[in-house]
Design a protein around this motif. Structure first.
Motif, short mmCIF file in Angstrom:
data_model
loop_
_atom_site.label_atom_id
_atom_site.label_comp_id
_atom_site.label_asym_id
_atom_site.label_seq_id
_atom_site.Cartn_x
_atom_site.Cartn_y
_atom_site.Cartn_z
N GLN A 13 0.82 -1.20 0.00
CA GLN A 13 0.00 0.00 0.00
C GLN A 13 0.86 1.26 0.00
O GLN A 13 0.49 2.27 -0.60
N ALA A 14 1.99 1.20 0.67
CA ALA A 14 2.86 2.38 0.74
C ALA A 14 3.77 2.50 -0.46
O ALA A 14 4.43 3.53 -0.64
N GLY A 15 3.86 1.46 -1.29
CA GLY A 15 4.76 1.49 -2.43
C GLY A 15 4.18 2.25 -3.61
O GLY A 15 3.02 2.69 -3.62
N VAL A 16 5.01 2.41 -4.63
CA VAL A 16 4.59 3.08 -5.87
C VAL A 16 3.55 2.19 -6.56
O VAL A 16 3.79 0.99 -6.75
N PRO A 17 2.39 2.72 -6.93
CA PRO A 17 1.37 1.90 -7.60
C PRO A 17 1.90 1.31 -8.91
O PRO A 17 2.51 2.02 -9.72
#
Length: 826
Positions: free
Chosen positions: A569-573
């Motif tokens: 969720q915190a990563g780059v989409p």
């Protein structure tokens, strides 16, 4: 009337005097009529049979249309706008209703739940269609206000029998329906539907019917209030005097107004109406056209065979007919008597054909429609019965047969010269050139049989391709369990326990599995910054998956990488797209690193987020094998939850070393042990879904193979009968040839040569028929062309052997003629 009765009695005596001819004619016609009627029964049951409602000819379907989909669904808000403005559906005995498929959970005493296939309908649905209940009552538009606070439901007939033991006092009782994980709603049963009405589509069945007001009361108001939530079909009854064309004019105007009011959501979206009958016919598609064409060919072969028999019988009875005419009988009286014989043959053949069709109809569900194990809850199996429609179809075929065969008696009594015909052995004095009509009938027989064999070869190979070709999915064992989504800690615990089961190699999860039954999959609205000319969002189907998903399902990554645990969720989409999407939006370019701008849970620009393409997969089927490829993307599960909302469902997919279904109960118990609410709503295997998805190809291969064999048998028998009678006609000629020195081998070769000449012309006819049929068959084939060298070679080999078999006995008979005996009999 008395003369007709006398003709009938005489015809019965004549047919009884020739049992061989009668039996051959009846069996031949019964094969044609019976097989044709059975196929019609199948098509009627699957596609064409109208709903059991009053005046079904006034029923129309209304579809949302886009460039990609001409039979799309509507949101509830769109339905309300159309129902208010479309006057073609307003007035007495008219209306527009909405119906959408969903699932309900009915708790069991052990804490698990029974899935009830549910139709969510507008409160006027049953009134619009004119459906009357078996027990109790159904909803009406006047019940709308009450249903908002006092939910009610109507049971389907099979669900009433299966889950409530056909309780005659079920009306008024309460049943529990689970909403989410914690809340249970008590719903009152208002009525039970009749067995004759199961759903708006013939092959479907529904357990429970609730209204949109009920659905809102169950806490699903968001599914009704969102313009993005398109899951409803529209069905209506035209007002008196209104036409489908008028309805389409109004729908076009309404769709334009909706686009102006909300261009972002309704860009390039229209609406169209089609009569319920035309819709059902369109569902048959290429499959229906191919079946009808092949059935027509088989029936025509049967008619041509019987025509040969009647022509041979006409020559045998020529002295009798000529004598009656010379004694003063009117030609019409004689023709009428012969027509009555044909009519009796058709009646007896009709009865035998219906008996054959009844047997075939009873066998068809077992042979053709086998649902995957543990998928039975998704609708009852099909049952095919011979009703008035099938009887009318068979009777029409019999009548057409009588009319086509009428030329034989009419030509028989139309001869002007009677004396030569009255002489003895008239049948053997007609050894001249075969009339063009009879030669054309033989050419047509061989041509139809060749075309049938070519089609059979193509359709059988098409079905085999669905079992052997690479389709972008593994054919290894994989088990699917579809259930409610647990929270993350429980999900991880379930996965660990599933992995610990003996025989499990890996576990993945997703919103849905490939080929899983659903309403067309789920879609997200997307924009493409690299394509500024595409100003409006487009719907792209997607799936949210775990990192192991593509490996477990066997879908190969062609470029880039798969998902990793770092795609959080915190990563780059990030997204992975299929090859079709890459070629459509970035042709000739490297799609890796390109951006897809997706509209999030709110569906507007405020929730938009950019996702980078990190991988490209091969194309894999979404809903069914053989479907037209379309853009598709995969989203990491954590990012799906963060940006796209939550559907509350999850599919666990287990790769196994043994038969997947042998582990179904153990895997199910793992979920139930974690929480009874996780009792799967669907348990099946990926190989079973692949097989079920290819069921249409299997049905076509089996049916066409059977019809092709029937057609080949009719051709062999018909050709043999023609050649045998031709030898009888040429008895004197052959005797003279042999008396003048012709050898037995030369005499046999004479018959074989004539047969080969007719077969060559018949093959030319067959090639033309095959080319014509190819245009229809193309859409019904998978991974094979309708015309190719292999199919032609196989058909040519089989038909050549069949023609040789048909010519063998007549040739031996001709070679065995005693010239002295032949000349003495003359």
């Amino acid at each position: 009337m008395r003369s007709i009765v006398q003709d009938a009695r005489y015809a019965v005596r004549q047919l009884r005097k020739s049992p061989g001819f009668t039996m051959a004619a009846v069996l031949t016609l019964a094969l044609g009529i019976g097989s044709s009627s059975a196929i019609f029964c199948l098509m009627d049951g699957l596609w064409m049979h109208p709903m059991h409602i009053p005046h079904s000819g006034r029923i129309v379907r209304v579809f949302s249309t886009t460039a990609q989909d001409q039979e799309g669904l509507f949101s509830y808000l769109e339905y309300q706008a159309i129902a208010q403005r479309a006057t073609a559906f307003q007035g007495q005995n008219a209306g527009l209703a909405v119906i959408g498929g969903r699932g309900s959970l009915m708790p069991r005493p052990d804490g698990t739940s029974q899935v009830l296939l549910t139709n969510v309908v507008s409160s006027n649905f049953f009134s619009v269609l004119g459906v009357r209940p078996l027990l109790g009552r159904v909803f009406t538009a006047q019940d709308s206000a009450m249903l908002r606070t006092h939910p009610g439901a109507v049971l389907g007939f099979d669900a009433w029998k299966k889950y409530f033991n056909g309780d005659p006092n079920i009306v008024g009782k309460q049943i529990p329906l689970r909403r989410g994980k914690d809340q249970i709603n008590q719903v009152e049963i208002w009525g039970v539907l009749p067995e004759s009405f199961r759903d708006i589509d013939p092959a479907s069945d529904r357990d429970l019917w609730v209204t949109t007001e009920d659905w809102a009361a169950f806490g699903r108001r968001d599914e009704l209030a969102s313009p993005e939530s398109r899951w409803f079909n529209l069905i209506g009854r035209l007002a008196p005097g209104a036409t489908v064309a008028q309805a389409n004019d109004q729908l076009a105007s309404i769709a334009g107004a909706l686009t102006l009011a909300d261009p972002a959501n309704n860009h390039d979206r229209g609406a169209r109406a089609v009569s319920d009958f035309n819709y059902r016919m369109s569902q048959a598609g290429a499959t229906g056209k191919v079946l009808l064409a092949i059935v027509g060919g088989v029936l025509l072969l049967a008619i041509v065979n019987v025509a040969h028999l009647l022509l041979a019988r006409a020559l045998t009875r020529a002295p009798e007919v000529a004598l009656r005419l010379s004694l003063g009988a009117r030609r019409w009286d004689v023709a009428r008597q012969l027509l009555v014989e044909n009519f009796l043959l058709a009646v007896v053949s009709l009865a035998a054909g219906l008996a054959l069709a009844a047997g075939l109809a009873a066998a068809m569900p077992r042979l053709l429609i086998e649902q995957p194990a543990m998928l039975e809850s998704y609708g009852s199996g099909m049952h095919f019965t011979l009703d008035a429609r099938v009887f009318a179809f068979a009777a029409t075929l019999a009548l057409v047969t009588v009319l086509l065969l009428a030329f034989v008696p009419l030509s028989q009594v139309g001869r002007s010269e009677l004396l030569p015909v009255m002489q003895a052995n008239a049948a053997r004095r007609t050894a001249g050139r075969v009339p063009l009509m009879r030669r054309a009938a033989v050419w047509l027989q061989i041509g139809i049989s060749f075309a049938l064999l070519v089609s059979t070869g193509a359709l059988v190979r098409s079905f085999l391709n669905t079992r052997t070709q690479d389709i972008g999915l593994t054919r290894d064992q994989a088990l699917l369990l579809w259930t409610q989504e647990p929270d993350a800690p429980m999900r991880d615990a379930v996965i660990a326990n599933l992995r610990a089961l003996p025989g499990v190699e890996d576990v993945s999860y997703a919103i849905r599995s490939p080929l899983m039954p659903s309403e067309g999959g789920i879609a997200v609205k997307a924009l493409f910054p690299s394509h500024p000319e595409l100003r409006n969002p487009v719907d792209i189907k997607f799936n949210a998956v775990s990192p192991e998903y593509l490996t477990v399902t066997g879908t190969r990554i062609l470029r880039g990488r798969g998902f990793a645990t770092t795609d959080s969720q915190a990563g780059v989409p990030v997204v992975i797209i299929n090859q079709f999407m890459a070629e459509k939006y970035w042709p000739g370019q490297n799609p890796i690193g390109q951006t897809v701008r997706m509209l999030g849970s709110s569906g507007d620009a405020t929730s938009a987020f950019d996702a980078h393409v990190v991988g490209v997969t091969e194309n894999a089927p979404i809903m069914s094998i053989g479907e037209i490829p379309e853009p598709y993307l995969y989203v990491p599960w954590p990012q799906y939850q963060a940006h796209l909302g939550n559907m509350g469902e999850i599919a666990f997919i287990l790769r196994t070393r043994q038969n997947a279904m042998s582990m179904a109960q153990d895997a199910r118990q793992v979920l139930i042990h974690a929480n009874p609410l996780l009792d799967p709503m669907l348990v099946t295997s990926l190989p079973e879904l692949i097989r079920y998805s290819a069921g249409n190809y299997q049905m076509m291969a089996e049916l066409v193979s059977a019809l092709g064999l029937i057609g080949l048998a009719l051709t062999v028998v018909g050709l043999y009968g023609f050649l045998a009678f031709r030898v009888t006609q040429r008895w004197r000629e052959i005797g003279i040839r042999m008396a003048l020195g012709a050898t037995r081998e030369g005499t046999a070769w004479l018959i074989v040569r004539d047969t080969a000449g007719m077969a060559a012309i018949g093959l030319a006819v067959g090639i033309l028929l095959s080319i014509a049929a190819a245009r229809v068959e193309t859409a019904a084939l998978f991974g094979v062309r309708p015309i190719d060298a292999f199919s032609f070679a196989c058909a040519l080999t089989i038909l050549s052997l069949a023609v040789m078999m048909a010519a063998l006995l007549p040739a031996r008979r001709a070679a065995g003629i005693d010239p002295m005996k032949a000349l003495r009999t003359e």
